[in-house]
Design a protein around this motif. Structure first.
Motif, PDB file in Angstrom:
ATOM      1  N   THR A  74       0.829  -1.294   0.003  1.00 45.22           N
ATOM      2  CA  THR A  74      -0.236  -0.170   0.067  1.00 45.22           C
ATOM      3  C   THR A  74       0.904   1.165  -0.143  1.00 45.22           C
ATOM      4  O   THR A  74       1.947   1.308   0.480  1.00 45.22           O
ATOM      5  N   PRO A  75       0.328   2.415  -0.504  1.00 42.59           N
ATOM      6  CA  PRO A  75       1.121   3.562  -0.366  1.00 42.59           C
ATOM      7  C   PRO A  75       1.762   3.953   0.960  1.00 42.59           C
ATOM      8  O   PRO A  75       2.882   4.257   0.907  1.00 42.59           O
ATOM      9  N   GLN A  76       0.915   3.886   1.742  1.00 37.44           N
ATOM     10  CA  GLN A  76       1.192   4.433   3.376  1.00 37.44           C
ATOM     11  C   GLN A  76       2.272   3.158   3.773  1.00 37.44           C
ATOM     12  O   GLN A  76       3.228   3.539   4.477  1.00 37.44           O
ATOM     13  N   ARG A 110       5.557   4.181   2.134  1.00 45.18           N
ATOM     14  CA  ARG A 110       6.104   5.486   3.034  1.00 45.18           C
ATOM     15  C   ARG A 110       6.623   4.919   4.397  1.00 45.18           C
ATOM     16  O   ARG A 110       7.638   5.464   4.863  1.00 45.18           O
ATOM     17  N   ALA A 148       5.444   4.978  -4.166  1.00 50.71           N
ATOM     18  CA  ALA A 148       4.192   5.315  -3.265  1.00 50.71           C
ATOM     19  C   ALA A 148       3.469   6.420  -3.697  1.00 50.71           C
ATOM     20  O   ALA A 148       2.191   6.421  -3.820  1.00 50.71           O
ATOM     21  N   ASN A 149       4.114   7.286  -4.255  1.00 51.52           N
ATOM     22  CA  ASN A 149       3.522   8.758  -4.609  1.00 51.52           C
ATOM     23  C   ASN A 149       2.957   8.294  -5.941  1.00 51.52           C
ATOM     24  O   ASN A 149       1.736   8.843  -6.308  1.00 51.52           O
ATOM     25  N   SER A 161       1.570   5.426  -6.872  1.00 56.34           N
ATOM     26  CA  SER A 161       0.518   4.657  -6.605  1.00 56.34           C
ATOM     27  C   SER A 161      -0.791   5.442  -5.924  1.00 56.34           C
ATOM     28  O   SER A 161      -1.821   4.976  -6.164  1.00 56.34           O
ATOM     29  N   ASP A 162      -0.520   6.648  -5.532  1.00 57.01           N
ATOM     30  CA  ASP A 162      -1.413   7.694  -5.191  1.00 57.01           C
ATOM     31  C   ASP A 162      -2.163   7.987  -6.211  1.00 57.01           C
ATOM     32  O   ASP A 162      -3.439   8.465  -6.065  1.00 57.01           O
ATOM     33  N   THR A 163      -1.703   8.193  -7.303  1.00 56.21           N
ATOM     34  CA  THR A 163      -2.333   9.055  -8.753  1.00 56.21           C
ATOM     35  C   THR A 163      -2.987   8.111  -9.392  1.00 56.21           C
ATOM     36  O   THR A 163      -3.248   6.917  -9.338  1.00 56.21           O
TER      37      THR A 163
END
Length: 60
Positions: A14-16, A19, A55-56, A58-60
């Protein structure tokens, strides 16, 4: 505990989770630098940067 092995509620996929793992790698890089192991610190920093970018993305 090994490299980047913090127990977290967010899985690495997961993105978090990515991170969190990157933050752990940055902390570990600081520890390596304090011990004088520059090569290991650079590996950790590079991995952390790549993981943060992933991660960044994956957020988009």
């Amino acid at each position: 505990m090994g490299l980047f092995s913090r127990k977290t509620a967010h899985p690495m996929g997961t993105p978090q989770g990515m991170r969190n793992a990157a933050a752990d790698a940055e902390k570990q890089a600081e520890e390596f630098r304090a011990k004088g192991d520059i090569a290991a610190a650079e590996v950790c920093e590079t991995w952390a940067a790549k993981t943060r970018r992933a991660a960044n993305d994956s957020d988009t």
